[in-house]
Design a protein around this motif. Structure first.
Motif, PDB file in Angstrom:
ATOM      1  N   GLY A   1      66.081  63.070  44.622  1.00 57.37           N
ATOM      2  CA  GLY A   1      65.209  63.720  45.592  1.00 57.37           C
ATOM      3  C   GLY A   1      65.940  64.472  46.676  1.00 57.37           C
ATOM      4  N   GLU A   2      67.217  64.193  46.861  1.00 47.41           N
ATOM      5  CA  GLU A   2      68.017  64.879  47.882  1.00 47.41           C
ATOM      6  C   GLU A   2      68.677  66.150  47.347  1.00 47.41           C
ATOM      7  OE1 GLU A   2      70.885  62.225  49.575  1.00 47.41           O
ATOM      8  OE2 GLU A   2      69.362  60.810  50.261  1.00 47.41           O
ATOM      9  N   LEU A   3      68.594  66.366  46.048  1.00 49.47           N
ATOM     10  CA  LEU A   3      69.258  67.522  45.443  1.00 49.47           C
ATOM     11  C   LEU A   3      68.326  68.719  45.374  1.00 49.47           C
ATOM     12  CD1 LEU A   3      70.939  65.741  42.384  1.00 49.47           C
ATOM     13  CD2 LEU A   3      71.988  66.297  44.584  1.00 49.47           C
ATOM     14  N   THR A   4      68.896  69.893  45.520  1.00 49.95           N
ATOM     15  CA  THR A   4      68.128  71.109  45.277  1.00 49.95           C
ATOM     16  C   THR A   4      68.013  71.290  43.767  1.00 49.95           C
ATOM     17  OG1 THR A   4      70.067  72.549  45.173  1.00 49.95           O
ATOM     18  CG2 THR A   4      69.084  72.190  47.368  1.00 49.95           C
TER      19      THR A   4
ATOM     20  N   ARG B   1      74.048  60.747  44.103  1.00 48.08           N
ATOM     21  CA  ARG B   1      73.104  61.037  45.191  1.00 48.08           C
ATOM     22  C   ARG B   1      71.695  60.894  44.642  1.00 48.08           C
ATOM     23  NH1 ARG B   1      74.230  66.727  47.656  1.00 48.08           N
ATOM     24  NH2 ARG B   1      72.193  66.336  48.556  1.00 48.08           N
TER      25      ARG B   1
END
Length: 71
Positions: free
Chosen positions: A7-10, A4
């Motif tokens: 930037g989409e990860l916490t 993924r």
């Protein structure tokens, strides 16, 4: 390998993925053919975590500064 976008990860997801990569790289099951990709991914995750930590630190300093200025 399908990752993924970082930037989409916490932050927590990034740290968990880093821990997973480290465990995998330390195990006997580490696929040498994918080692460079895992190393690049770990570097990307570390950069993203460092950026988030720095931004959070700056925000906290700003909030604390505004509190002391208002008193």
């Amino acid at each position: 390998m399908d990752f993924r976008p970082v930037g989409e990860l916490t932050y927590a997801q990034s740290v968990a993925e880093l821990e997973s990569i480290i465990r995998m790289m330390q195990s006997d099951k580490c696929d040498i053919d994918n080692l460079a990709a895992y190393t690049r991914r770990a570097a990307d995750l570390l950069r993203a975590c460092r950026t988030r930590l720095t931004a959070t630190e700056e925000e906290l300093e700003s909030v604390l500064k505004s509190l002391t200025e208002n008193n």
